[in-house]
Scaffold this active site. Structure first.
Site, short mmCIF file in Angstrom:
data_model
loop_
_atom_site.label_atom_id
_atom_site.label_comp_id
_atom_site.label_asym_id
_atom_site.label_seq_id
_atom_site.Cartn_x
_atom_site.Cartn_y
_atom_site.Cartn_z
N GLU A 1 40.02 31.99 27.97
CA GLU A 1 40.24 31.82 29.41
C GLU A 1 41.72 31.94 29.71
O GLU A 1 42.54 31.20 29.15
CB GLU A 1 39.74 30.47 29.91
N GLU B 1 47.55 28.98 29.33
CA GLU B 1 48.19 28.46 30.54
C GLU B 1 49.70 28.53 30.36
O GLU B 1 50.24 28.16 29.33
CB GLU B 1 47.74 27.02 30.81
N GLU C 1 52.70 33.15 28.46
CA GLU C 1 52.28 34.19 29.40
C GLU C 1 51.16 35.02 28.78
O GLU C 1 51.23 35.41 27.62
CB GLU C 1 53.48 35.07 29.76
N ASP D 1 47.03 33.90 40.19
CA ASP D 1 47.82 34.09 41.42
C ASP D 1 47.66 35.54 41.86
O ASP D 1 47.99 36.46 41.11
CB ASP D 1 49.29 33.79 41.12
N LYS E 1 51.35 40.31 48.33
CA LYS E 1 52.26 41.30 48.91
C LYS E 1 52.51 42.45 47.94
O LYS E 1 52.67 42.23 46.74
CB LYS E 1 53.58 40.64 49.29
N ASP F 1 39.32 33.92 44.65
CA ASP F 1 38.96 33.72 46.06
C ASP F 1 39.55 34.81 46.93
O ASP F 1 39.38 34.79 48.15
CB ASP F 1 39.46 32.35 46.55
#
Length: 233
Positions: free
Chosen positions: A55, A80, A107, A130, A134, A166
């Site tokens: 994950e 993470e 990362e 994230d 933009k 989302d």
């Protein structure tokens, strides 16, 4: 165990790749290549040949801790970037005495490229990354073509990749990157997403965005073999 009980194994000046308390620390702004990660079956990692699932963007670990608890005959890797979140995952793992979860603090792309053996992972999840919506921030998105190439390399034959987000634009752009890579088949017909997969599990961000009335999009792709003469990268 409480999150604050986990202390970073080095100072900023001493940062290095190190396996410490079941966590592989991969600090940024270092040269890779001096550390050799043991085989997944080595006792310092999993100590068995069970299938491995990864994950990315594990957050505080709600989702993957539950997966590891419910599926003790599979191994899991939580990736993470933020140390304060890694502490939370570590605390949950220790308190539940889970031996099938490796935590990676670093990362995602670098971790995959530098330390994951080819064809060693059965399933990959990217949960609520994230979206960097933009266009000028697009270079910061985790799921891009170079990452898709690495996912194809490390997945076993017919291994699965699943993205939960989302952000509809991110789901669609993620599908585009996976298709562009050339080595993945979508599980769902165009536009390649579903909004309510059965039994997927819940996470902190999933609960947060649903509480705000947002739709959650899932895309899923299966690895297929590239043609011999097809270029990668």
């Amino acid at each position: 165990m409480r999150p604050k009980d986990l202390i970073a194994p080095y100072s900023w000046a001493e940062r290095r790749v190190v396996l410490h308390q079941g966590i592989l620390f991969l600090p940024e702004f270092i040269e890779h290549g001096t550390y050799s990660l043991p085989h997944w079956s080595d006792p310092v990692l999993f100590g068995n040949e069970n299938p491995i699932e990864v994950e990315y963007c594990s957050g505080n670990g709600h989702w993957i801790i539950e997966k590891a608890r419910r599926e003790p005959h599979r191994n899991f890797i939580a990736i993470e970037r933020r140390f304060e979140r890694v502490r939370c995952i570590w605390s949950k793992r220790e308190n539940q005495h889970l031996t099938n979860l490796l935590i990676l603090c670093g990362e995602g792309y670098a971790a995959t490229k530098e330390y994951f053996p080819s064809e060693s992972i059965s399933q990959i999840y990217v949960n609520f990354p994230d979206p960097w919506p933009k266009n000028r921030h697009a270079k910061n998105r985790l799921l891009d073509l170079k990452f898709a190439h690495e996912l194809h390399r490390v997945l076993k034959e017919s291994g699965r990749f699943i993205l939960a987000t989302d952000d509809l634009k991110y789901a669609l752009s993620g599908s585009k990157e996976m298709l562009s890579q050339g080595g993945f088949e979508p599980i769902t017909p165009y536009p390649h997403y579903i909004t309510d997969p059965e039994g997927y599990g819940s996470s902190l961000f999933e609960k947060l965005w649903r509480s705000k009335g947002r739709t959650i999009y899932h895309i899923e792709f299966a690895k297929r073999q590239l043609l011999v003469n097809q270029r990668v990268g």
